[in-house]
Design a protein around this motif. Structure first.
Motif, short mmCIF file in Angstrom:
data_model
loop_
_atom_site.label_atom_id
_atom_site.label_comp_id
_atom_site.label_asym_id
_atom_site.label_seq_id
_atom_site.Cartn_x
_atom_site.Cartn_y
_atom_site.Cartn_z
N SER A 1 0.95 -1.44 -0.32
CA SER A 1 -0.23 -0.41 0.30
C SER A 1 0.62 1.46 0.12
CB SER A 1 -0.45 0.11 1.21
OG SER A 1 -1.84 0.86 1.56
N ILE A 2 2.11 1.29 0.57
CA ILE A 2 2.41 2.39 1.20
C ILE A 2 3.38 2.44 -0.22
CG2 ILE A 2 4.24 3.63 2.46
CD1 ILE A 2 3.87 1.69 4.46
N THR A 3 4.43 1.72 -0.44
CA THR A 3 5.10 1.08 -1.82
C THR A 3 4.69 1.91 -3.15
OG1 THR A 3 4.96 -1.16 -1.95
CG2 THR A 3 6.92 0.16 -0.75
N LYS A 4 3.27 1.13 -3.43
CA LYS A 4 2.25 1.68 -4.65
C LYS A 4 1.27 2.75 -4.66
CE LYS A 4 4.24 -2.06 -6.84
NZ LYS A 4 5.22 -2.20 -8.11
N LYS A 5 1.14 3.16 -3.04
CA LYS A 5 0.87 4.57 -2.50
C LYS A 5 -0.98 3.55 -3.68
CE LYS A 5 4.03 8.03 -4.15
NZ LYS A 5 4.76 7.44 -3.33
N VAL A 6 -1.41 2.74 -2.72
CA VAL A 6 -2.75 2.46 -3.16
C VAL A 6 -3.15 2.09 -1.76
CG1 VAL A 6 -4.08 -0.08 -4.34
CG2 VAL A 6 -2.09 1.03 -5.39
N PRO A 7 -4.77 2.37 -1.46
CA PRO A 7 -5.37 2.41 -0.21
C PRO A 7 -5.37 1.46 -0.29
CG PRO A 7 -6.35 3.93 -1.63
CD PRO A 7 -5.08 3.38 -2.41
N LEU A 8 -5.08 0.73 1.43
CA LEU A 8 -5.77 -0.07 1.91
C LEU A 8 -6.98 -0.09 3.39
CD1 LEU A 8 -4.18 -3.33 2.82
CD2 LEU A 8 -3.23 -2.58 4.58
N LEU A 9 -7.47 -1.18 2.95
CA LEU A 9 -8.90 -1.02 3.45
C LEU A 9 -9.07 -2.35 4.35
CD1 LEU A 9 -11.18 -0.04 -0.03
CD2 LEU A 9 -9.69 1.22 2.09
N ALA A 10 -10.12 -2.94 4.74
CA ALA A 10 -10.11 -4.63 5.74
C ALA A 10 -11.83 -4.07 5.82
CB ALA A 10 -9.50 -3.96 7.05
N THR A 11 -11.91 -5.00 6.30
CA THR A 11 -12.93 -5.59 7.09
C THR A 11 -12.96 -6.35 7.95
OG1 THR A 11 -15.18 -5.72 7.01
CG2 THR A 11 -14.37 -7.21 5.68
N ASP A 12 -13.64 -7.23 9.51
CA ASP A 12 -13.34 -8.25 9.85
C ASP A 12 -13.87 -9.26 8.91
OD1 ASP A 12 -16.32 -9.55 10.38
OD2 ASP A 12 -16.84 -7.60 11.23
N ALA A 13 -13.04 -10.43 9.52
CA ALA A 13 -13.46 -12.04 9.60
C ALA A 13 -14.89 -12.92 8.69
CB ALA A 13 -12.51 -13.46 9.86
N PHE A 14 -15.80 -12.41 9.42
CA PHE A 14 -17.34 -12.80 9.81
C PHE A 14 -17.94 -11.92 8.63
CE2 PHE A 14 -16.26 -12.35 14.41
CZ PHE A 14 -16.58 -13.77 14.72
N PHE A 15 -17.14 -11.37 7.67
CA PHE A 15 -18.04 -11.78 6.33
C PHE A 15 -17.67 -12.33 5.40
CE2 PHE A 15 -17.41 -8.68 2.09
CZ PHE A 15 -18.55 -8.74 2.06
N PHE A 16 -16.78 -12.40 5.53
CA PHE A 16 -16.31 -14.41 4.20
C PHE A 16 -16.93 -15.41 5.08
CE2 PHE A 16 -12.61 -10.71 4.47
CZ PHE A 16 -13.76 -10.23 3.03
N ASN A 17 -17.63 -15.28 6.01
CA ASN A 17 -17.90 -16.93 6.50
C ASN A 17 -19.64 -16.80 7.14
OD1 ASN A 17 -17.60 -16.23 9.44
ND2 ASN A 17 -16.63 -17.84 9.58
N GLN A 18 -19.82 -15.82 6.82
CA GLN A 18 -21.41 -15.89 7.28
C GLN A 18 -21.57 -15.65 8.39
OE1 GLN A 18 -23.39 -19.02 4.83
NE2 GLN A 18 -22.27 -19.76 3.17
N ASN A 19 -20.91 -14.57 8.75
CA ASN A 19 -20.71 -14.96 10.44
C ASN A 19 -21.27 -15.13 11.39
OD1 ASN A 19 -21.28 -12.51 12.58
ND2 ASN A 19 -23.31 -12.90 12.27
#
Length: 150
Positions: free
Chosen positions: A76-94
């Motif tokens: 993100s820093i070297t390519k000047k690309v934003p880093l976004l995130a969310t918690d893991a529950f988003f990916f396993n149906q909570n």
């Protein structure tokens, strides 16, 4: 422009490439994130220009979270690309996420708690077929959920 999404909380490591919010390439690798992320992204960065890097910030494997965050934050820093995130529950149906022993992380509304469960239904992490960037935010610090033992 494309977005890269990484879920490296357990095996397999999942990486998705999205164009206009739709999944166009999915990579699954049974290796450890510390071994496979650099190799996979070496190839992806030759083929795509990324607008965002996104990752599952936890809870899950401490090492997977740490390695993924450091790797993507560096990109993100070297390519000047934003880093976004969310918690893991988003990916396993909570569904509950294994912590240790009989303890599992569970998400109630917006709060993540550690609870003892005897036989929880486990759902594997999956990449969504489509993403909406509004579901992710720039609060991208890892979520470990358990304090370090001192």
């Amino acid at each position: 422009m494309h977005d890269a999404l990484v879920v490296a909380l357990s095996s397999p490591v999942l990486i998705g490439v999205y164009k206009d919010g739709s999944l166009i390439e999915e990579i699954r690798d049974d290796g450890m994130s510390s071994d496979v992320l650099a190799e996979i992204f070496d190839d992806l960065l030759k083929r795509y220009t990324f607008e965002h890097f996104i990752y599952a910030k936890g809870p899950g494997s401490f090492m997977g979270i740490k390695v993924t965050y450091l790797f993507l934050k560096t990109l993100s820093i070297t390519k000047k690309v934003p880093l976004l995130a969310t918690d893991a529950f988003f990916f396993n149906q909570n569904s509950p996420i294994k912590a240790y022993g009989k303890l599992y992380f569970v998400k109630n509304s917006t709060e993540i708690e550690l609870k003892p469960l005897t036989s929880p239904e486990s759902v594997a992490f999956e990449l969504p077929k489509t993403i909406d960037l509004e579901k992710f935010d720039s609060d991208n610090l890892p979520y470990y959920g358990i304090d370090a033992v001192g």
